[in-house]
Every structure is written in structure tokens, then in C-alpha cells.
Design an enzyme around this catalytic site. Sequence first.
Site, PDB file in Angstrom:
ATOM      1  CB  CYS A  90      -0.971  -0.026   1.174  1.00  0.00           C
ATOM      2  SG  CYS A  90      -0.238  -0.507   2.751  1.00  0.00           S
TER       3      CYS A  90
HETATM    4  N1  LIG Z   1      -4.235  -4.254   4.837  1.00  0.00           N
HETATM    5  C1  LIG Z   1      -3.749  -3.574   3.808  1.00  0.00           C
HETATM    6  O1  LIG Z   1      -3.972  -2.365   3.657  1.00  0.00           O
HETATM    7  C2  LIG Z   1      -2.890  -4.288   2.804  1.00  0.00           C
HETATM    8  C3  LIG Z   1      -2.485  -3.576   1.669  1.00  0.00           C
HETATM    9  C4  LIG Z   1      -1.675  -4.206   0.717  1.00  0.00           C
HETATM   10  C5  LIG Z   1      -1.262  -5.507   0.930  1.00  0.00           C
HETATM   11  N2  LIG Z   1      -1.641  -6.168   2.047  1.00  0.00           N
HETATM   12  C6  LIG Z   1      -1.154  -7.543   2.232  1.00  0.00           C
HETATM   13  O2  LIG Z   1      -2.237  -8.448   2.050  1.00  0.00           O
HETATM   14  C7  LIG Z   1      -2.071  -9.570   2.908  1.00  0.00           C
HETATM   15  C8  LIG Z   1      -3.295  -9.691   3.798  1.00  0.00           C
HETATM   16  O3  LIG Z   1      -3.363  -8.503   4.566  1.00  0.00           O
HETATM   17  P1  LIG Z   1      -4.581  -8.189   5.546  1.00  0.00           P
HETATM   18  O4  LIG Z   1      -4.375  -6.795   5.975  1.00  0.00           O
HETATM   19  O5  LIG Z   1      -5.873  -8.587   4.923  1.00  0.00           O
HETATM   20  O6  LIG Z   1      -4.246  -9.191   6.757  1.00  0.00           O
HETATM   21  P2  LIG Z   1      -5.227  -9.803   7.834  1.00  0.00           P
HETATM   22  O7  LIG Z   1      -6.391  -8.899   8.021  1.00  0.00           O
HETATM   23  O8  LIG Z   1      -4.399 -10.166   9.000  1.00  0.00           O
HETATM   24  O9  LIG Z   1      -5.772 -11.156   7.129  1.00  0.00           O
HETATM   25  C9  LIG Z   1      -4.973 -12.290   6.937  1.00  0.00           C
HETATM   26  C10 LIG Z   1      -5.789 -13.391   6.292  1.00  0.00           C
HETATM   27  O10 LIG Z   1      -4.958 -14.542   6.140  1.00  0.00           O
HETATM   28  C11 LIG Z   1      -5.499 -15.649   6.870  1.00  0.00           C
HETATM   29  N3  LIG Z   1      -4.384 -16.364   7.510  1.00  0.00           N
HETATM   30  C12 LIG Z   1      -3.528 -15.876   8.443  1.00  0.00           C
HETATM   31  N4  LIG Z   1      -2.579 -16.783   8.734  1.00  0.00           N
HETATM   32  C13 LIG Z   1      -2.854 -17.896   7.982  1.00  0.00           C
HETATM   33  C14 LIG Z   1      -2.247 -19.172   7.849  1.00  0.00           C
HETATM   34  N5  LIG Z   1      -1.153 -19.503   8.533  1.00  0.00           N
HETATM   35  N6  LIG Z   1      -2.809 -20.046   6.984  1.00  0.00           N
HETATM   36  C15 LIG Z   1      -3.900 -19.734   6.282  1.00  0.00           C
HETATM   37  N7  LIG Z   1      -4.542 -18.526   6.355  1.00  0.00           N
HETATM   38  C16 LIG Z   1      -4.001 -17.616   7.201  1.00  0.00           C
HETATM   39  C17 LIG Z   1      -6.425 -15.029   7.890  1.00  0.00           C
HETATM   40  O11 LIG Z   1      -7.429 -15.987   8.204  1.00  0.00           O
HETATM   41  P3  LIG Z   1      -8.292 -15.975   9.571  1.00  0.00           P
HETATM   42  O12 LIG Z   1      -8.030 -14.670  10.277  1.00  0.00           O
HETATM   43  O13 LIG Z   1      -9.697 -16.129   9.119  1.00  0.00           O
HETATM   44  O14 LIG Z   1      -7.841 -17.147  10.328  1.00  0.00           O
HETATM   45  C18 LIG Z   1      -6.992 -13.843   7.108  1.00  0.00           C
HETATM   46  O15 LIG Z   1      -7.993 -14.285   6.231  1.00  0.00           O
HETATM   47  C19 LIG Z   1      -0.788  -9.326   3.719  1.00  0.00           C
HETATM   48  O16 LIG Z   1       0.283 -10.003   3.157  1.00  0.00           O
HETATM   49  C20 LIG Z   1      -0.605  -7.810   3.628  1.00  0.00           C
HETATM   50  O17 LIG Z   1       0.737  -7.417   3.736  1.00  0.00           O
HETATM   51  C21 LIG Z   1      -2.458  -5.598   2.979  1.00  0.00           C
END
Ligand SMILES: NC(=O)c1ccc[n+]([C@@H]2O[C@H](COP(=O)([O-])OP(=O)(O)OC[C@H]3O[C@@H](n4cnc5c(N)ncnc54)[C@H](OP(=O)(O)O)[C@@H]3O)[C@@H](O)[C@H]2O)c1
Length: 341
Positions: A146
Site C-alpha cells: 500500500c
Molecule cells: N491491509 C492492507 O492495507 C494491505 C495492503 C496491501 C497488501 N496487504 C497484504 O495483504 C495480505 C493480507 O493482509 P490483511 O491486511 O488482509 O491481513 P489480515 O487482516 O491479518 O488477514 C490475513 C488473512 O490470512 C489468513 N491467515 C492468516 N494466517 C494464515 C495461515 N497460517 N494459513 C492460512 N490462512 C491464514 C487469515 O485468516 P483468519 O483470520 O480467518 O484465520 C486472514 O484471512 C498481507 O500479506 C498484507 O501485507 C495488505
Amino acid sequence: MAVLGATGYAGVELLRILVQHPRVRLAVVTSQQFVGKQVSEVYPSLVGKCDLVLQEIQVEKIASQIELAFTALPHETSMDVVPDLVERGKRVIDLSADFRLRDPKSYLRWYRPHKAPHLLREAIYGLTEMHRKGIAKARLVANPGCYPTGAVLGLAPLFAENMVQGTVLIDAKSGVTGAGRSNSVELSFSEVNENFKAYNVGVHRHTPEIEQELSQIAERSISVLFAPHLVPMSRGILSTMYVEPKQSLGEEKLIKVYKDFYRQDPFIRILPSGCFPQTKEVRGSNDCAIGLRYDSRVRRLVVITVIDNLVKGAAGQAVQNMNLMYGFPEVEGLQGTALVP
Ligand SMILES: NC(=O)c1ccc[n+]([C@@H]2O[C@H](COP(=O)([O-])OP(=O)(O)OC[C@H]3O[C@@H](n4cnc5c(N)ncnc54)[C@H](OP(=O)(O)O)[C@@H]3O)[C@@H](O)[C@H]2O)c1
């Protein structure tokens, strides 16, 4: 399509966009902690729109149901899953940081040893405006971070036109969803509300990604000073970049450079002289708005960009990339305007 990590903030934003996309059929959604529940039980905003049951990640089973997977998993988890999907002939748009850095040594320095270094060279960096041709043909797209999206979109025209000298300072402020749906104390309401703080100044993991992309645009090695901040809002990133230009230049000329550079980019908006962007004008949309100021008194350029971290900074850009990969109109499913106020 599948969304792996559908219950995270980036994943549920993908679902919000994809359920309205006219050419997409969602088949698989995954979670770690909510397996067996409907995703609409976790996020009632999806009731009647996406009631799929959350599965655990079983690559063979998932691969038999889909053509493309969005992986919205934590970094270091994505690289356990993505190679297997790619080997089974599935196209992948990975939202994590796992395939963004081309050099395995760089990944090692900022994260840990990479488990699939052969894919680092193949992955196409998914900053759509810079890499359309590669994205259209890619098996694996590494969707940008981001902060890098806001920073690089703001600086690309200057580096492409060789207008920069010295080190650029990037002073960026993000809403709390940038850190995901975590239960950490630092992100709890009482810590974040009425507070404004800097963190990871000069050592944030998005630094090498920004430098890699700017170096490619400039065709020389670029270093930046990156100072991220956390602000008490849910969504949005405002990045202020301080630049020493090679020559003094008028603001009208500067605006023309940006408008020419982004003339074919439907989501980039260059503001008129004297106007500066605010996060609310892009909230919920895939837009990036850019404001510019040349201060002739101190001979510095100030570039200000705003994006919604979950849309242009994550899910929206991922869908923009998917549209290119399938030859759909680039704006399909992404034409919603910002939520104002
Ligand atoms: N947030 C942002 O603004 C943003 C922007 C750009 C890129 N990203 C990237 O996108 C990715 C997701 O970000 P997020 O902000 O959505 O994170 P998040 O809210 O923490 O969500 C993580 C997701 O991954 C799942 N998960 C976590 N550990 C896991 C494992 N060991 N095995 C299988 N599933 C697992 C979680 O499932 P449960 O919680 O249901 O168990 C949840 O669905 C990250 O790599 C982040 O760096 C995020």
C-alpha cells in the site's frame, strides 16, 4: 476464482469488489480460524452476496475449482501456497510481499530466506500503471504494497523524466487497516484514537520495494528515506514526498509533466495548481489523486498522493490487474466513486 485469506481486511475488500464484478464467479474462500462458517457470518455485509463456506487451504482441491487465485495471506505464508498453485497451472495475484522483491538476497535481508526464489524473477510487479504488458501475460502477479503504491505513483513521472537530484524524503501516513485485522495492543482503539505516531522510520519493509521500482523507472540506483506514520482513521494513506528538482520549474509545467505521463490511466487524477488531495476523496475507490507544489523560495518540490490502502493499495489494484490478465476493460468492477463524507 478463489480468495485465500478472505476473512482479512484485504480479502474481504476483494470480496466486496468481486461480488459486484460482472464477469467473475467466486468458487472458493479460505480462512484459518473460521473454517466451516459462511463468510457472510463473519462479515454480515456480504449476506446474500457471498455466502460461500470458508475452507482451509488445500491446494489440490482449490486448484480443481478455479482458474485464478487471489492470495491475501500474511507474507511468509503466501510463499507456502503460491508455488503449488502456479505449478498446477493456476494464475495467481498475490497481495503479500512474498514475490515483490526480485532479488532473493533482498528478501533475506528484509524478511527471511525465500522458499521459492525461482518465482521471484518470474513474478510481475503489479503496479498496473507501470507494467500493463507484463501483467496481461503473467502467471504470477506480485501486487504492490500500500505505501509503495502511493509513493511510486507520486514519484514515477519525476524519475521517468530524470528531474530528480538528491535523496527523496517520503513522509507517509496510513490508517490502521494497513496493518490487517490484528488483535495487537498497539492497534486497539485506546492506543490509536486521538494519537498520531511515527514507526519503523528508515527501516520499514516497504523501503526496498519503493527503491526497486523507482530504480527501474529511473534506470539508475535510487535510495529513499521513508518515514511511515499511523493516524486514527480506518482507511487511507496520504504520502507527502519532498524532492529536490534538477532545475527550477513552474507549477503549470510540472502539472503538464504529470498529466502527460498519466494520460491513459483512468484511476490517476492530477489536481489543479493550489489544490491538495485528502483521503476522503478516494475512500472506497480505486483512485489515486496527486497534488503538486513547487516552492521556488527553497527550490523544493512537494508531491502529495492519496489512495485507499485497501482499494488502490490492495484489492482494487489486484482486480485491475485481473482485468488486464483476462482482457476485460481495466475499469470493470472498479468504477464506484469515493464514499463522501
Ligand atoms: N491491509 C492492507 O492495507 C494491505 C495492503 C496491501 C497488501 N496487504 C497484504 O495483504 C495480505 C493480507 O493482509 P490483511 O491486511 O488482509 O491481513 P489480515 O487482516 O491479518 O488477514 C490475513 C488473512 O490470512 C489468513 N491467515 C492468516 N494466517 C494464515 C495461515 N497460517 N494459513 C492460512 N490462512 C491464514 C487469515 O485468516 P483468519 O483470520 O480467518 O484465520 C486472514 O484471512 C498481507 O500479506 C498484507 O501485507 C495488505
